[in-house]
Each structure stands twice: as structure tokens, then as C-alpha cells.
Motif scaffolding. Structure first.
Motif, PDB file in Angstrom:
ATOM      1  N   ASP A  15     -35.243 -12.011  29.684  1.00 11.99           N
ATOM      2  CA  ASP A  15     -35.273 -11.467  28.276  1.00 11.99           C
ATOM      3  C   ASP A  15     -35.648 -10.139  28.002  1.00 11.99           C
ATOM      4  O   ASP A  15     -35.658  -9.386  26.925  1.00 11.99           O
ATOM      5  CB  ASP A  15     -35.804 -12.488  27.200  1.00 11.99           C
ATOM      6  CG  ASP A  15     -35.159 -13.793  27.078  1.00 11.99           C
ATOM      7  OD1 ASP A  15     -33.680 -13.712  27.442  1.00 11.99           O
ATOM      8  OD2 ASP A  15     -35.785 -14.789  27.068  1.00 11.99           O
ATOM      9  N   THR A  43     -30.459 -10.725  21.248  1.00 14.70           N
ATOM     10  CA  THR A  43     -30.510 -12.263  21.052  1.00 14.70           C
ATOM     11  C   THR A  43     -31.708 -12.542  20.477  1.00 14.70           C
ATOM     12  O   THR A  43     -32.763 -11.857  20.615  1.00 14.70           O
ATOM     13  CB  THR A  43     -30.293 -12.807  22.281  1.00 14.70           C
ATOM     14  OG1 THR A  43     -31.302 -12.763  23.211  1.00 14.70           O
ATOM     15  CG2 THR A  43     -28.942 -12.652  23.124  1.00 14.70           C
ATOM     16  N   GLN A  44     -31.965 -13.854  20.016  1.00 13.11           N
ATOM     17  CA  GLN A  44     -33.350 -14.302  19.424  1.00 13.11           C
ATOM     18  C   GLN A  44     -34.178 -14.436  20.511  1.00 13.11           C
ATOM     19  O   GLN A  44     -35.453 -13.990  20.277  1.00 13.11           O
ATOM     20  CB  GLN A  44     -33.071 -15.582  18.986  1.00 13.11           C
ATOM     21  CG  GLN A  44     -32.582 -15.626  17.494  1.00 13.11           C
ATOM     22  CD  GLN A  44     -33.147 -14.646  16.370  1.00 13.11           C
ATOM     23  OE1 GLN A  44     -34.300 -14.817  16.389  1.00 13.11           O
ATOM     24  NE2 GLN A  44     -32.350 -13.942  15.901  1.00 13.11           N
TER      25      GLN A  44
END
Length: 409
Positions: A15, A43-44
Motif C-alpha cells: 500500500d 484506496t482506503q
């Protein structure tokens, strides 16, 4: 010492891979790890990973912006990378090619210059010249030396233009060395080139001592109190000071008088709220002395870009309430001088507007150079551009002398 395991947890995950890749590309392109990077369509999980990295909320929305300067601070303070972000990235992706490191270092050197130009766009021409000539690299052998030099340049230029300061004093104030701006020093080369641009000239000079003196004078810096002077005629003077008596004798004889900056420290002018006629070129003042002699009304010649002595005399006259009438050459340089004067002291045009230019039935030379607006007459620049002819003061001298003759007090 950096905590490599912790760095991997923070920056080597899926991430945060985008962030590490952005920093890798910056280093590969020789750019500093500063400013911000932005990821669109975030994205979260990517947002939460950055929040864990920075220790704070990372906003909302579809994009995510990360300050590399903030990230550098976080890594240093946390102990994950005490030597900062560049060291952290190098540990995670391997050695950065030496060329990229050098390019990045040189790129960082110019950041203060770019910030200076952002604040003072007039210096954009100078900044472009520095890049085109490679002048900074010619004067500084390595990024560390260059960075120190550039910071000194920025400090000096923050004081320019000045209302009037000695070169040695300026050097002492900005560099801690009264000789820091002596001729031939790298700092002097860079500052003088910028000073020329601030005065509306190209960054390069002709290399002569007179030209360097004029370049300093154009931004209010005098090399000493004796080399800066002003030419005047018909100032009444007085009996209270030596300079006042000199002026009085010169007026009585109808002769021009040259005053140094030193002589303008304490002075009797005795002009009060009367008219003072200001011209650009010495030939106008000389002709007035020849034609009118002792009957000539008070005159001052700026002689091109005003010197510190010129500024001092005009300031004294304006402070006493004198009404200044100004005439200069009808060309772009003449307009720039007029603008510089008007920024500092009030004056009224003396046959120096669009109507006077259009009425001048003379054949002048071709108008060349970079156009500039006239702050006292918005119609003057368009008039010059349409006609395309420069009209110097000497070409309208009879009209100027007649004005002086009819305004004898």
C-alpha cells in the motif's frame, strides 16, 4: 543508524509501493525529495498506510497528497531514518547511481533562487541567464560551495534596491565581511548581474570599472562617498555650510556644479517649494549654462541611471517641497529611468508625455530594446511603439531651453 526492519514495514508494503516508486523516480531524475507527491484514485488501504506512516489523518476524497518534507521530518524524529528520507530510500531500493546523486545535489542548490524569482519575477531574466551560461557551476566547484554562494546571493539581493548604502557596509551587513562584495569575487559577479536586471539592463556588462560603478548605483549602492556624484546648475545654496556656499558661488557665475555624496550630508539648498528642472543628459544642463548662465533656474541632471548622490539630492529637494519637472529620452531606457524616479519621488512631466513625443518634429534613430509602460502616461508606450523612433533630449533641446528661459524666477 537507520532501523531497516521498521523502514520496510513503513515503506515497503503493497500500500506504500506507489510512494516509494515516486521517490525512486525523483532520485533517478536528479530531483530533490521535497515538495509533495499525489496519488489519484486512492484506496482506503493506501490512505490508512500513509496515516500510519505520518501519524495523523490523511484527508478524504479520491486523491491523496503526501508532503515529502513532512515525511523526512517524521522519519528523522522517529529514529527510523535519523539521516533523513534520501538515506531511507537508498536503504530500501539500493544504491542510487552517483550521477543521480550529483544531479539531485545540484538541483537542490537552485531551490533558493527559484523561490527568490517566485517572489520577484523581474529576476526571471537573470535566472534564465544563469542556466544558459552555467555561471553558478563556473564559479563554484561543487554543490556544497554553490549552495553557500547562492544563499549569500539571496541575502544580498534582499537588500536591493537600496535607498542608498555604501558597498562595504552592504557587504558587512549581508556577508559579515566588509570586502565580501569586492570586484572579482564570485558573489559579486552573481549579485552585479542581478542588479543590472533589476535596473532594466541585460545581466552582462562591459567589464569596465565605470560600468560596474553604474550598475551598483542603479540599485542604490555607492562604492564610496566620493565616487558618487551629481551634476546641478542654478541651485541657490546658502551660507550655512561649505556646500551651500559652493552652490551659491556656482550660481552666481552661471556654472554647473558637481557635488559628491559626501558633500550632500548636510547642505543648504534654499529652493523651498520652487520649481526644479530635472533632465537625463548632461548636454541639456551644459546647453542651459551656455544659453542662460546665472539666469538659469535650478536644474539637476540624473545622467542616466541615478547614482546615490543623485538620489540624495532629489530626496532633499522633494523633502523641502520642491516641485520637480522631469524630461528624459524618448526610448525604453528613458522610460525605465522615469519609472524608477517616480517610484521614489513625485515629479511632473516636462515635455515628457505622449503629446510631446508626437509633437516632436525630428528624425531620431530606430527604437530598439524591450518595451516598458510609462507609469505617468499610459499613452506614451503605445505612441513609441507606433512611431518606432527614439527621440533623445538633444533633438528637442531648443524647446527645453525656451522652457527654462520663460521660467526664470
Amino acid at each position: 543508524m537507520a532501523d531497516l526492519d521498521r523502514l520496510r514495514r513503513l515503506l515497503s508494503g503493497e500500500d506504500t509501493a506507489w510512494l516509494l516508486d515516486r521517490m525512486r523516480r525523483r532520485l533517478a531524475n536528479g530531483k530533490p525529495l521535497s515538495g509533495v507527491v499525489t496519488l489519484t484514485s486512492v484506496t482506503q488501504d493506501q490512505r490508512r498506510a500513509v496515516e500510519r506512516l505520518l501519524g495523523r489523518r490523511a484527508g478524504t476524497g479520491t486523491s491523496l497528497t503526501v508532503s515529502l518534507d513532512e515525511l523526512d521530518t517524521v522519519l528523522r524524529r522517529s529514529g527510523a531514518a535519523p539521516d533523513g528520507l534520501v538515506d531511507a530510500v537508498r536503504l530500501l531500493i539500493g544504491a542510487v547511481p552517483e550521477r543521480a546523486v550529483e544531479v539531485a545535489a545540484w538541483s537542490a542548490v537552485y531551490v533558493p533562487l527559484d523561490e527568490l524569482v517566485a517572489r520577484r519575477p523581474v529576476l526571471g531574466v537573470w535566472r534564465t541567464w544563469l542556466d544558459a551560461t552555467g555561471m553558478v557551476r563556473k564559479l563554484a566547484p561543487d554543490p556544497e560551495t554553490a549552495s553557500t554562494l547562492i544563499m549569500s546571493v539571496v541575502q544580498v539581493l534582499a537588500k536591493l534596491p537600496s535607498d542608498g548604502v555604501g558597498l562595504g557596509r552592504l557587504a558587512a551587513q549581508t556577508t559579515g565581511d566588509a570586502h565580501g562584495l569586492d570586484d572579482g569575487r564570485p558573489l559579486t559577479t552573481l549579485v552585479l548581474s542581478a542588479a543590472r536586471v533589476l535596473a532594466g539592463s541585460p545581466p552582462t556588462g562591459d567589464g569596465s570599472a565605470a560600468e560596474r560603478r553604474a550598475a551598483w548605483a542603479a540599485v542604490g549602492v555607492h562604492r564610496d562617498e566620493l565616487s558618487s556624484s551629481v551634476l546641478c546648475l542654478g541651485l541657490p545654496g546658502g551660507t550655512g555650510t561649505v556646500t551651500g556656499r559652493m552652490l551659491s558661488l556656482a550660481r552666481e557665475g552661471g556654472e554647473p556644479c558637481v557635488l559628491t555624496l559626501r558633500q550632500l550630508g548636510q547642505i543648504d539648498l534654499e529652493v523651498g517649494r520652487g520649481l526644479v528642472w530635472v533632465c537625463e543628459n548632461p548636454s541639456v544642463l551644459a546647453a542651459a549654462a551656455d544659453e542662460l548662465g546665472p539666469e538659469c533656474p535650478p536644474m539637476v541632471c540624473v545622467n542616466g541611471q541615478p547614482s546615490a548622490a543623485v538620489w540624495r539630492l532629489l530626496d532633499l529637494l522633494a523633502a523641502d517641497g520642491a516641485q520637480l519637472m522631469y524630461h528624459g529620452d524618448f526610448d525604453w531606457g528613458g522610460l525605465r529611468i522615469g519609472n524608477a524616479l517616480r517610484e521614489r519621488i513625485p515629479w511632473q512631466p516636462w515635455r515628457f508625455d505622449a503629446a510631446a513625443y508626437q509633437a516632436a518634429d525630428v528624425t531620431g534613430g530606430e527604437l530598439t530594446g524591450r518595451p516598458v509602460d510609462a507609469t505617468w502616461d499610459r499613452d506614451l508606450r503605445p505612441a513609441l511603439e507606433r512611431r518606432g523612433v527614439r527621440v533623445e533630449e538633444e533633438l528637442v533641446l531648443p524647446a527645453l531651453i525656451n522652457d527654462l528661459r520663460t521660467n526664470v524666477s
